[in-house]
Every structure is written in structure tokens, then in C-alpha cells.
Design a protein around this motif. Sequence first.
Motif, PDB file in Angstrom:
ATOM      1  N   MET A   1      10.453  10.307  14.513  1.00  0.00           N
ATOM      2  CA  MET A   1       9.723   9.482  13.777  1.00  0.00           C
ATOM      3  C   MET A   1       9.936   7.913  14.531  1.00  0.00           C
ATOM      4  SD  MET A   1       9.385   8.276   9.717  1.00  0.00           S
ATOM      5  CE  MET A   1       9.102   9.893   9.489  1.00  0.00           C
ATOM      6  N   LYS A   2       8.906   7.247  14.991  1.00  0.00           N
ATOM      7  CA  LYS A   2       9.277   6.009  15.469  1.00  0.00           C
ATOM      8  C   LYS A   2       9.645   4.921  14.246  1.00  0.00           C
ATOM      9  CE  LYS A   2       6.314   2.103  17.027  1.00  0.00           C
ATOM     10  NZ  LYS A   2       4.953   1.465  17.452  1.00  0.00           N
ATOM     11  N   ASN A   3      10.367   3.912  14.651  1.00  0.00           N
ATOM     12  CA  ASN A   3      11.139   3.004  13.632  1.00  0.00           C
ATOM     13  C   ASN A   3       9.728   2.052  13.199  1.00  0.00           C
ATOM     14  OD1 ASN A   3      13.475   3.505  13.960  1.00  0.00           O
ATOM     15  ND2 ASN A   3      14.170   2.129  15.400  1.00  0.00           N
ATOM     16  N   PHE A   4       9.812   1.608  12.076  1.00  0.00           N
ATOM     17  CA  PHE A   4       8.632   0.907  11.488  1.00  0.00           C
ATOM     18  C   PHE A   4       9.133  -0.167  10.693  1.00  0.00           C
ATOM     19  CE2 PHE A   4       9.250   4.603   9.065  1.00  0.00           C
ATOM     20  CZ  PHE A   4       9.393   4.151   7.655  1.00  0.00           C
ATOM     21  N   ALA A   5       8.598  -1.103  10.267  1.00  0.00           N
ATOM     22  CA  ALA A   5       8.900  -2.120   9.092  1.00  0.00           C
ATOM     23  C   ALA A   5       8.246  -1.669   7.718  1.00  0.00           C
ATOM     24  CB  ALA A   5       8.269  -3.519   9.600  1.00  0.00           C
ATOM     25  N   TYR A   6       8.813  -2.050   6.680  1.00  0.00           N
ATOM     26  CA  TYR A   6       8.335  -1.869   5.337  1.00  0.00           C
ATOM     27  C   TYR A   6       8.209  -3.182   4.711  1.00  0.00           C
ATOM     28  CZ  TYR A   6       8.695   0.409   0.492  1.00  0.00           C
ATOM     29  OH  TYR A   6       8.352   0.441  -0.806  1.00  0.00           O
ATOM     30  N   THR A   7       6.967  -3.095   3.860  1.00  0.00           N
ATOM     31  CA  THR A   7       6.773  -4.084   2.923  1.00  0.00           C
ATOM     32  C   THR A   7       5.959  -3.612   1.655  1.00  0.00           C
ATOM     33  OG1 THR A   7       5.927  -6.440   2.502  1.00  0.00           O
ATOM     34  CG2 THR A   7       4.537  -4.687   3.923  1.00  0.00           C
ATOM     35  N   ARG A   8       6.443  -4.198   0.498  1.00  0.00           N
ATOM     36  CA  ARG A   8       5.767  -3.904  -0.812  1.00  0.00           C
ATOM     37  C   ARG A   8       5.423  -5.244  -1.529  1.00  0.00           C
ATOM     38  NH1 ARG A   8       8.121  -2.006  -6.303  1.00  0.00           N
ATOM     39  NH2 ARG A   8       6.791  -0.017  -6.497  1.00  0.00           N
ATOM     40  N   PRO A   9       4.091  -5.292  -1.215  1.00  0.00           N
ATOM     41  CA  PRO A   9       3.467  -6.654  -1.903  1.00  0.00           C
ATOM     42  C   PRO A   9       3.443  -6.630  -3.506  1.00  0.00           C
ATOM     43  CG  PRO A   9       2.163  -5.587   0.019  1.00  0.00           C
ATOM     44  CD  PRO A   9       3.193  -4.617  -0.489  1.00  0.00           C
ATOM     45  N   ARG A  10       3.596  -7.858  -3.829  1.00  0.00           N
ATOM     46  CA  ARG A  10       3.553  -8.051  -5.234  1.00  0.00           C
ATOM     47  C   ARG A  10       1.976  -8.260  -5.849  1.00  0.00           C
ATOM     48  NH1 ARG A  10       8.713 -11.898  -6.388  1.00  0.00           N
ATOM     49  NH2 ARG A  10      10.439 -10.424  -5.520  1.00  0.00           N
ATOM     50  N   SER A  11       1.056  -8.602  -5.044  1.00  0.00           N
ATOM     51  CA  SER A  11      -0.269  -8.614  -5.658  1.00  0.00           C
ATOM     52  C   SER A  11      -1.283  -7.854  -4.514  1.00  0.00           C
ATOM     53  CB  SER A  11      -0.618 -10.297  -5.554  1.00  0.00           C
ATOM     54  OG  SER A  11      -0.667 -10.663  -4.191  1.00  0.00           O
ATOM     55  N   LEU A  12      -2.335  -7.740  -5.133  1.00  0.00           N
ATOM     56  CA  LEU A  12      -3.522  -7.166  -4.347  1.00  0.00           C
ATOM     57  C   LEU A  12      -3.712  -8.055  -3.264  1.00  0.00           C
ATOM     58  CD1 LEU A  12      -5.076  -4.671  -3.834  1.00  0.00           C
ATOM     59  CD2 LEU A  12      -6.856  -5.842  -5.597  1.00  0.00           C
ATOM     60  N   GLY A  13      -3.938  -9.310  -3.364  1.00  0.00           N
ATOM     61  CA  GLY A  13      -4.260 -10.065  -2.287  1.00  0.00           C
ATOM     62  C   GLY A  13      -3.205 -10.013  -1.134  1.00  0.00           C
ATOM     63  N   ASP A  14      -2.033 -10.093  -1.487  1.00  0.00           N
ATOM     64  CA  ASP A  14      -0.830 -10.012  -0.436  1.00  0.00           C
ATOM     65  C   ASP A  14      -1.082  -8.423   0.210  1.00  0.00           C
ATOM     66  OD1 ASP A  14      -0.008 -12.315  -1.265  1.00  0.00           O
ATOM     67  OD2 ASP A  14       1.851 -11.770  -2.400  1.00  0.00           O
ATOM     68  N   ALA A  15      -1.447  -7.605  -0.518  1.00  0.00           N
ATOM     69  CA  ALA A  15      -1.285  -6.168   0.001  1.00  0.00           C
ATOM     70  C   ALA A  15      -2.443  -6.094   1.122  1.00  0.00           C
ATOM     71  CB  ALA A  15      -1.604  -5.036  -1.138  1.00  0.00           C
ATOM     72  N   THR A  16      -3.751  -6.581   0.817  1.00  0.00           N
ATOM     73  CA  THR A  16      -4.887  -6.707   1.872  1.00  0.00           C
ATOM     74  C   THR A  16      -4.508  -7.507   3.036  1.00  0.00           C
ATOM     75  OG1 THR A  16      -6.054  -8.731   0.562  1.00  0.00           O
ATOM     76  CG2 THR A  16      -6.460  -6.139  -0.009  1.00  0.00           C
ATOM     77  N   GLU A  17      -4.111  -8.632   2.891  1.00  0.00           N
ATOM     78  CA  GLU A  17      -3.286  -9.437   3.972  1.00  0.00           C
ATOM     79  C   GLU A  17      -2.544  -8.723   4.882  1.00  0.00           C
ATOM     80  OE1 GLU A  17      -1.552 -13.654   5.080  1.00  0.00           O
ATOM     81  OE2 GLU A  17      -1.884 -13.041   2.882  1.00  0.00           O
ATOM     82  N   ALA A  18      -1.451  -8.003   4.323  1.00  0.00           N
ATOM     83  CA  ALA A  18      -0.459  -7.473   5.111  1.00  0.00           C
ATOM     84  C   ALA A  18      -1.131  -6.138   5.875  1.00  0.00           C
ATOM     85  CB  ALA A  18       0.572  -6.748   4.134  1.00  0.00           C
ATOM     86  N   ALA A  19      -2.090  -5.450   4.971  1.00  0.00           N
ATOM     87  CA  ALA A  19      -2.725  -4.214   5.394  1.00  0.00           C
ATOM     88  C   ALA A  19      -3.543  -4.438   6.609  1.00  0.00           C
ATOM     89  CB  ALA A  19      -3.526  -3.520   4.378  1.00  0.00           C
ATOM     90  N   GLY A  20      -4.045  -5.970   6.662  1.00  0.00           N
ATOM     91  CA  GLY A  20      -5.076  -6.264   7.707  1.00  0.00           C
ATOM     92  C   GLY A  20      -4.538  -6.407   9.114  1.00  0.00           C
ATOM     93  N   ASN A  21      -3.096  -6.472   9.018  1.00  0.00           N
ATOM     94  CA  ASN A  21      -2.514  -6.712  10.516  1.00  0.00           C
ATOM     95  C   ASN A  21      -2.693  -5.569  11.459  1.00  0.00           C
ATOM     96  OD1 ASN A  21      -1.595  -9.449   9.690  1.00  0.00           O
ATOM     97  ND2 ASN A  21       0.130  -8.520   8.596  1.00  0.00           N
ATOM     98  N   ASP A  22      -2.447  -5.845  12.478  1.00  0.00           N
ATOM     99  CA  ASP A  22      -2.413  -4.600  13.592  1.00  0.00           C
ATOM    100  C   ASP A  22      -1.171  -3.886  13.569  1.00  0.00           C
ATOM    101  OD1 ASP A  22      -4.843  -5.593  14.763  1.00  0.00           O
ATOM    102  OD2 ASP A  22      -3.953  -6.897  16.325  1.00  0.00           O
TER     103      ASP A  22
END
Length: 332
Positions: free
Chosen positions: A1-22
Motif C-alpha cells: 500500500m502506498k503511503n498517504f496523508a490523512y485528514t479528518r475535517p470538522r465541518s462539511l465545508g472543510d470536507a468538500t474543500e479537502a476532497a476537491g484536491n488532486d
Amino acid sequence: MKNFAYTRPRSLGDATEAAGNDGAQIIAGGTTMVDLMKIGVLAPETLVDITGLGDLEGHAVGTDALQFGALARMSKVADDPAVIEAFPALSEALWKAASPQLRNAATLGGNILQRTRCPYFRDTAYAQCNKRDPGSGCAALDGGKTSHHAILGGSEACVAMYPGDFAQTLVAFDAQVMTRGPGGTRTIPFAELHLLPGDTPHVETVLEPGEIVTAITLPRIPAMANSHYLKARDRESYAFAAASAAVGVEMDGDTVRDVRIGLGGVAATPWRARAAEDALRGGPLNEETAREAGRIAFEEAVPLEGSAYKMPLGADVVAGALLTVKSRIGGE
């Protein structure tokens, strides 16, 4: 498995912003995502964990509609007495999926977006898979085994089958999917969420980058109460459907007023058998008409040599589901 970063947003807005990144992928229950990462099919740079977004949990059975948060767990919804009474087919479809451990972890939003179980997609030893590597070809169509592939909705580029159970109840009963993305919110008819493979089988849904499913709603109609999910598979538990049907019927005396039929295990996307429904509406429901509806449901099927058995099996499953509902309603 390739190494990956992990983030756990606190709001839906933050989640959509993070999920939109390449290179970002959304994770909730993780029962599909982690599998695909382990076998090298997916290698996201960042996992965006949305399980902390409490607003996406829970479900409600109202007088006019059923609503399910995208993070509602499969087992919790399946076991709810209100769901069982209002929409038996939905509960049955959830209970017949996966294993108890997976149902306790998996979310409804993740379930409808699960990837195909085509062995040529999930085994990177096969170079030919247009869904995994666009333009590489299709190993199934190039002399591979096709016993678990689609006979409805496939194309010259891909005949992979949509594997889910829950989705068949949603497509048959006019569900809608609510989403939130960088561009705001929108409501998508469930029947339009998944895309047929055509020439671009790697594009599976209409979701945009960063767009997150937040809820699923269904209008509450009489046919829901008289519904059933029938699943034919190689073994009684923890197996994907060879053919399945989610049906619901509303009778007016001896006449079919409304009928809904969703097909699983046989198509490239969750499949609505509208021609079979049209054949039943306005007439009686008996063994003869149920079997004719099953036949009509597969009139446009295009089976390969290994998947031809799905046509008679699927027709029998449709008829069996309809007759089970009729027996529960009663009457001749």
C-alpha cells in the motif's frame, strides 16, 4: 500500500474543500476503500475521513418520506422496526449484503458508491481493464470469464457489473441523493447518479471532484409497504447476487395500480425494469403475468457466453419476488 496523508475535517465545508484536491479520496466506513488500496487498484495521496460529521448520521421514517444520512450504518437502518414496516425490501436488501461485521461498519452513502467486483478490475495482474486503466482494453471481453458480468447496460469497452443490493431498492422507488460540493448543494435523482460505461467506463457517477453525498431520500408510496427483495447467489450469505430483484406492488382489488422493479446482479448500473412494470400495471398479478414480467425485464439483455444463464435466472427472480409480495397481500 502506498503511503498517504490523512485528514479528518470538522465541518462539511472543510470536507468538500479537502476532497476537491488532486489525489484526495473520501473515506467513511472504509470497507471498500481500504480493500482497493490494499490490492493496488487505488492509491490516493490523501484520505478525507468524514466520519466526524455528525450531521450526516441518522435516519427518519416520516409520513411523506424516508430520509437516510449518508453516514447511517447499514445494520442500524436494516434493524429499525419503522423501516421494516414501511419498506421491507429495503431492510431485506441491507441484511442480505456483506457480513455482520461489514454491515456494522459500512455506511449507506459509501454503499451506493461501491466499486465493481469484476475480477479483472480488482486484480492488477490483468493489464486490460478500461475501468481501472482507460484505453487498456477489457479482459472479460477478450476471452475472459464472464459468469459474473453484466447482461444489461454493458458496452464494447466494459461489461463490469454493479454489485450492490441496497441500490436496487433506491432505483425502483425514485430515491434522490443530496450532495454538497465546492459549488454548493444539489439534488440528484438516484436513477441519474450512476453512468453507463459507454466509451468511458472509468467515469462511474455524475459526482464532481469534492462533491460528497450527504443524504438519501425516498417519497413514501403505498407500494413500499408491499415490497420484497429476492437475491439469488452462489451461497446463502456473504455472496454477491447472480440476479436479484427489489419489487413493490400496490393493488386496487385484483388490479395492479402501481408496481416497481429494480434489478441487481445483472446490469452495469442499478437497473429499473420499466417495461416489465408497464406490462403489469392495469392488469392482474398472478403466476402467468409475473413470469411474463420477468421475461420482459430481460428482453434487451445482451449476454455473453458465460453470462447467458442470468436471463432465465433473472426472469425467475423477478417472478418469484412479485409472487412473494402477492402472497403477502393475499387474494387470488
